[in-house]
Design a protein around this motif. Structure first.
Motif, PDB file in Angstrom:
ATOM      1  N   GLY A   1       0.831  -1.204   0.000  1.00 63.51           N
ATOM      2  CA  GLY A   1       0.000   0.000   0.000  1.00 63.51           C
ATOM      3  C   GLY A   1       0.863   1.251   0.000  1.00 63.51           C
ATOM      4  N   THR A   2       1.907   1.229   0.840  1.00 58.26           N
ATOM      5  CA  THR A   2       2.800   2.390   0.913  1.00 58.26           C
ATOM      6  C   THR A   2       3.514   2.609  -0.418  1.00 58.26           C
ATOM      7  N   ILE A   3       3.956   1.500  -1.029  1.00 59.15           N
ATOM      8  CA  ILE A   3       4.627   1.622  -2.325  1.00 59.15           C
ATOM      9  C   ILE A   3       3.689   2.264  -3.345  1.00 59.15           C
ATOM     10  N   PHE A   4       2.442   1.764  -3.401  1.00 57.32           N
ATOM     11  CA  PHE A   4       1.486   2.300  -4.374  1.00 57.32           C
ATOM     12  C   PHE A   4       1.206   3.773  -4.109  1.00 57.32           C
ATOM     13  N   THR A   5       1.070   4.131  -2.822  1.00 59.27           N
ATOM     14  CA  THR A   5       0.789   5.530  -2.488  1.00 59.27           C
ATOM     15  C   THR A   5       1.941   6.421  -2.945  1.00 59.27           C
ATOM     16  N   THR A   6       3.173   5.961  -2.710  1.00 59.99           N
ATOM     17  CA  THR A   6       4.333   6.747  -3.113  1.00 59.99           C
ATOM     18  C   THR A   6       4.374   6.906  -4.622  1.00 59.99           C
ATOM     19  N   MET A   7       4.068   5.804  -5.330  1.00 65.01           N
ATOM     20  CA  MET A   7       4.060   5.880  -6.784  1.00 65.01           C
ATOM     21  C   MET A   7       3.015   6.888  -7.262  1.00 65.01           C
ATOM     22  N   SER A   8       1.829   6.847  -6.629  1.00 59.03           N
ATOM     23  CA  SER A   8       0.782   7.797  -7.010  1.00 59.03           C
ATOM     24  C   SER A   8       1.262   9.223  -6.770  1.00 59.03           C
ATOM     25  N   SER A   9       1.868   9.468  -5.597  1.00 59.76           N
ATOM     26  CA  SER A   9       2.324  10.817  -5.273  1.00 59.76           C
ATOM     27  C   SER A   9       3.316  11.294  -6.319  1.00 59.76           C
ATOM     28  N   PHE A  10       4.208  10.410  -6.726  1.00 62.01           N
ATOM     29  CA  PHE A  10       5.215  10.776  -7.713  1.00 62.01           C
ATOM     30  C   PHE A  10       4.543  11.180  -9.025  1.00 62.01           C
ATOM     31  N   LEU A  11       3.604  10.342  -9.478  1.00 61.38           N
ATOM     32  CA  LEU A  11       2.908  10.634 -10.726  1.00 61.38           C
ATOM     33  C   LEU A  11       2.125  11.945 -10.617  1.00 61.38           C
ATOM     34  N   GLN A  12       1.533  12.170  -9.433  1.00 59.53           N
ATOM     35  CA  GLN A  12       0.750  13.393  -9.244  1.00 59.53           C
ATOM     36  C   GLN A  12       1.625  14.636  -9.322  1.00 59.53           C
ATOM     37  N   LEU A  13       2.889  14.500  -8.935  1.00 60.02           N
ATOM     38  CA  LEU A  13       3.817  15.621  -9.031  1.00 60.02           C
ATOM     39  C   LEU A  13       4.163  15.936 -10.482  1.00 60.02           C
ATOM     40  N   VAL A  14       4.234  14.860 -11.270  1.00 58.27           N
ATOM     41  CA  VAL A  14       4.706  15.028 -12.638  1.00 58.27           C
ATOM     42  C   VAL A  14       3.628  15.586 -13.560  1.00 58.27           C
ATOM     43  N   ILE A  15       2.360  15.222 -13.306  1.00 56.44           N
ATOM     44  CA  ILE A  15       1.329  15.607 -14.276  1.00 56.44           C
ATOM     45  C   ILE A  15       1.013  17.102 -14.226  1.00 56.44           C
ATOM     46  N   ASP A  16       0.378  17.550 -15.286  1.00 63.84           N
ATOM     47  CA  ASP A  16      -0.055  18.936 -15.417  1.00 63.84           C
ATOM     48  C   ASP A  16      -0.986  19.324 -14.264  1.00 63.84           C
ATOM     49  N   PRO A  17      -0.804  20.505 -13.650  1.00 62.93           N
ATOM     50  CA  PRO A  17      -1.646  20.896 -12.511  1.00 62.93           C
ATOM     51  C   PRO A  17      -3.133  20.851 -12.820  1.00 62.93           C
ATOM     52  N   ASN A  18      -3.521  21.186 -14.034  1.00 66.13           N
ATOM     53  CA  ASN A  18      -4.943  21.132 -14.376  1.00 66.13           C
ATOM     54  C   ASN A  18      -5.470  19.710 -14.333  1.00 66.13           C
ATOM     55  N   GLU A  19      -4.608  18.802 -14.817  1.00 66.71           N
ATOM     56  CA  GLU A  19      -5.026  17.406 -14.809  1.00 66.71           C
ATOM     57  C   GLU A  19      -5.005  16.842 -13.395  1.00 66.71           C
TER      58      GLU A  19
END
Lengths: 315, 252
Positions: free
Chosen positions: A140-158
């Motif tokens: 769960g922690t791994i998945f959450t970290t991966m999500s956070s990373f992706l959320q940082l990379v994507i466009d703020p609008n998205e």
């Protein structure tokens, strides 16, 4: 106060809150509003029941009253999937994947995740609950970290699209999904309510349960599977809300001082329904949608736990 | 009759129970003695299906343990382990009611109620039967759990250190009840016990284990022998004969 009186009060509260929700401030075009609100109320009750059943059973299996199934990482899987589709498709997400498609893929992924966990743990015949929780927690922690990373990379609008999914909401709910979720839940409840006494046995601990003739490993697997389905359904329907589980289960244990799951589970369903209906009513009518139900529940839950801590300290 | 045949239990390379074969006499109290880590509790857990052995067979009434349905076995054999910490809102009477689960699957019949009442009487729990178990003292709790086993009404009763954490008065009470179960109801009782004088006074047979093996077994008076006991526990023993029973002094 007797158990029956308490149950009647809870039923009354559920009904009156549903009524309030349905008819408060009804606009002129009341037919449409009533239909929308009706589905909303029904979906809140469905989610309440899913959370109540899965949390009570999970706490019985783990013999621990401050855990909820969210520790196994289901919500992290859900969030990772939501982040991933937005990451890949960006603002075209809504065209590529429909609501019902999203629902089924989310439920499917969470089920695959659960099965993977079970296979990993039970394959060797060493059914250790705590090992299962540990693996779930780490993944769960791994998945959450991966999500956070992706959320940082994507466009703020998205990111705004993803952010909507991070908090539970009953407003984006769509009616087709509701019927599927209801179907899943009824199925689980029919299967899961047959042998409630077995849960009473499990709460006596592994050794006592086996001594009294329970096929322990089989029961554990069975209930974990039911929990997985219910958590997947409620998360895919409205988003992460399982924190509510700690609050409503402990409230139920306080209200009904019993070990019987035939009382605990239905009552916990009522308590959750009241909590969600009340919370959502506050969100819509008092705060005019300026806050989310997760925040209200966490706020009240936090206060309740401080109260519990202070009460324990006095003794 | 319970008989075990070359039971072996290993944890990775560490052999805890090593090729143990034994027949436990019917209608008697048999004590399992030995130092900590000798494999007594493990053997008891294996016989009661709480643990799975790596090797060997257990026969109960000439039927292999593995061919029993869990529920059917629960009517033949009961086990009480030492740690029973429960945080449940459960009264003593409700706890004892669970003893009838193998028979009625949670819906108590009239006959079940009779058995529960008998068990409550048998262990003098009448005045605390409506108390919650988390309010009980150690001795009361142990008696409540023993009552559960009595209500379960099995031919074979296995107990893992039932006197753990009990004072002398409560220990004697429990042992007298076990003796009574054995004599009056013909139960076969196997207990793991550390207090050697309790074993000597109340049991008919003694099985001594060391390093996972049975090194001596036989009638109580044969095992209560300084040579045998000092081999088992590796300290010196003096046996005092008093009114037909043997007592040990090992305080050297």
């Amino acid at each position: 106060m007797s158990t029956t009186t308490k149950i009647l009060i809870l039923v009354f509260l559920t009904l009156s809150l549903s009524g309030l929700f349905l008819f408060y401030n009804l606009p002129n075009s009341w037919e449409y509003a009533l239909e929308r609100r009706g589905f909303k109320v029904a979906s809140m009750i469905v989610v309440g029941c899913c959370i109540a059943y899965s949390s009570v059973v999970f706490q019985t299996l783990t013999n621990n009253k401050i855990l909820t199934p969210s520790i196994m990482g289901f919500e992290a899987v859900y969030m990772l999937f939501q982040t991933l589709i937005v990451f890949i498709y960006g603002d075209q997400t809504f065209q590529v994947i429909k609501n019902s498609g999203n629902f089924f893929i989310s439920v499917g992924l969470m089920m695959v995740f659960a099965l993977l966990l079970f296979v990993l743990i039970f394959k060797k015949g060493k059914s250790n609950m705590y090992f299962l929780l540990l693996i779930g927690l780490v993944l769960g922690t791994i998945f959450t970290t991966m999500s956070s990373f992706l959320q940082l990379v994507i466009d703020p609008n998205e990111f705004l699209i993803v952010e909507q999914k991070m908090f539970a909401s009953f407003n984006r709910m769509n009616i087709d999904i509701f019927w599927y979720a209801l179907g899943f839940m009824i199925l689980c409840f029919i299967i899961g309510f047959r042998k409630l006494q077995h849960l009473d046995l499990i709460s006596l601990g592994r050794e006592n349960a086996i001594n009294l003739g329970l096929d322990y490993n089989k029961s554990i697997k069975f209930y974990l599977f039911i929990i997985a389905v219910l958590v997947a359904v409620s998360t895919a329907l409205v988003g992460p809300l399982t924190f509510l589980g700690i609050l409503v289960t402990n409230l139920t244990y306080e209200l009904f001082k019993t070990y019987k799951h035939s009382i605990l589970i239905p009552c916990c369903c009522l308590v959750s329904a009241v909590a969600i209906l009340g919370g959502q009513f506050l969100v819509e009518q008092v705060f005019n949608f300026n806050t989310t139900i997760s925040i209200i529940i966490n706020f009240i839950g936090g206060l309740y736990f401080m109260f519990l801590l202070l009460k324990v300290r006095k003794v | 009759m319970i008989s075990v045949d070359s039971i072996t239990k290993k944890y990775s390379e560490n052999t805890v129970v090593d090729q143990v074969s034994m027949q436990f006499p019917v209608g008697k109290i048999t004590s399992l003695i030995g130092a900590n880590g000798a494999g007594k509790s493990t053997l008891l857990s294996i016989i009661s299906r709480l643990l799975k052995q790596n090797n060997g067979n257990i026969m109960i009434n000439d039927k292999n343990l593995e061919s029993y349905k869990s529920r059917a076995l629960a009517k033949q054999l009961s086990i009480l382990k030492q740690s029973n910490h429960l945080e449940l809102k459960l009264t003593v009477r409700e706890l004892i009611g669970f003893g009838r689960f193998p028979y009625s699957q949670g819906k108590l019949t009239k006959q079940d109620e009779v058995k529960i009442a008998e068990a409550i009487d048998f262990l003098d729990l009448g005045d605390i039967q409506d108390k919650y178990i988390d309010q009980l003292s150690g001795g009361q709790k142990q008696r409540a759990f023993l009552a559960l086993v009595v209500a379960q009404d099995t031919d074979y009763i296995l107990l893992d250190e039932p006197l753990n954490n009990l004072d002398m008065k409560h220990s004697v009470q429990i042992m007298k009840r076990l003796e009574q179960l054995c004599k009056e109801k013909g139960k076969t009782i196997i207990i793991v016990i550390h207090e050697i004088n309790f074993a000597s006074h109340y049991s008919d047979y003694i099985v001594a284990m060391k390093n996972g093996k049975i090194i001596h077994s036989g009638a109580t008076q044969d095992i209560m022998n300084p040579k045998v006991l000092s081999e088992v526990f590796e300290i010196d023993f003096e046996i005092i004969h008093k009114s037909g029973k043997q007592l040990c002094n090992y305080f050297y």
